[in-house]
Design an enzyme around this catalytic site. Structure first.
Site, short mmCIF file in Angstrom:
data_model
loop_
_atom_site.label_atom_id
_atom_site.label_comp_id
_atom_site.label_asym_id
_atom_site.label_seq_id
_atom_site.Cartn_x
_atom_site.Cartn_y
_atom_site.Cartn_z
N THR A 19 -48.61 -2.65 7.22
CA THR A 19 -47.59 -3.46 7.00
C THR A 19 -47.39 -2.33 5.30
O THR A 19 -48.04 -1.88 4.58
CB THR A 19 -47.20 -4.62 6.25
N ASP A 20 -46.03 -2.78 5.08
CA ASP A 20 -45.77 -2.21 3.75
C ASP A 20 -45.65 -3.54 2.63
O ASP A 20 -45.29 -4.48 3.19
CB ASP A 20 -44.81 -0.49 3.39
N GLN A 21 -45.27 -3.22 1.78
CA GLN A 21 -44.08 -4.13 0.75
C GLN A 21 -43.01 -5.35 1.10
O GLN A 21 -43.21 -6.15 0.67
CB GLN A 21 -43.32 -3.45 -1.24
#
Length: 143
Positions: A19-21
Site C-alpha cells: 500500500t501507499d500513503q
C-alpha cells in the site's frame, strides 16, 4: 489442439507493504500480481518455472499493461484469473482480471505478451525444440 484446460485463479491477501500513503495498493503491485499469477499458472500446468529455466527456456515480458478500476486496500483478498487468447509456440498473450473474491467486484484488468527464448536471447520454437512444453501450453489456449 486439445480441449482447453481450466486453471484455478491465483489468490492471496494483500500485504501492508503493497500500500501507499493513501492506504490503497500502489499501482505497480497489480503488474506484480499478474507475474505471480503467471508463475502459479506454470506450476498448476505441471511446468514449474524452476524446471523451465533448468531446460534453458527464458520467458521475457514483451509488453504489459493494466487498467485500474477500483482501488484495493491492505488486508483484502484478491484473485487473478487468466486467459490465453494467443499462443504461437514462440510467443503467447495473456489477459487478466483482478477481483475481490468475496464480492466479485472487478478491480483491474491487464494484459501481457511473452516470448520463449534461450539463455542467449534467441527465440525458441517450442513445437520443434520442446514439444512437451508446446503440448502443455496448447491445452490452455482459447480458440
Amino acid at each position: 489442439m486439445e480441449e482447453m484446460q481450466k486453471i484455478k485463479p491465483y489468490s492471496r491477501k494483500i500485504a501492508y507493504y503493497e500500500t501507499d500513503q493513501m492506504g490503497v495498493v500502489h499501482h505497480s503491485n497489480y503488474i506484480r500480481w499478474m507475474e505471480e499469477a503467471r508463475l502459479d499458472f506454470f506450476e498448476q500446468a505441471g511446468l514449474p518455472y524452476s524446471e523451465i529455466e533448468k531446460r534453458g527456456i527464458i520467458i521475457p515480458v514483451l509488453s504489459a499493461s493494466c487498467k485500474y478500476q477500483y482501488a484495493m486496500r491492505f488486508g483484502q483478498r484478491f484473485e487473478v484469473t487468466m486467459r490465453f487468447p494467443a499462443f504461437t509456440g514462440v510467443k503467447f498473450h495473456v489477459l487478466y482480471e483482478i477481483r475481490n473474491p468475496e464480492t466479485g467486484k472487478l478491480h483491474a484488468t491487464g494484459e501481457s505478451s511473452h516470448g520463449f527464448v534461450s539463455r542467449d536471447m534467441i527465440p525458441i520454437r517450442l513445437k520443434k525444440e520442446h514439444p512437451d512444453v508446446y503440448e502443455i501450453m496448447s491445452k490452455y489456449v482459447e480458440e
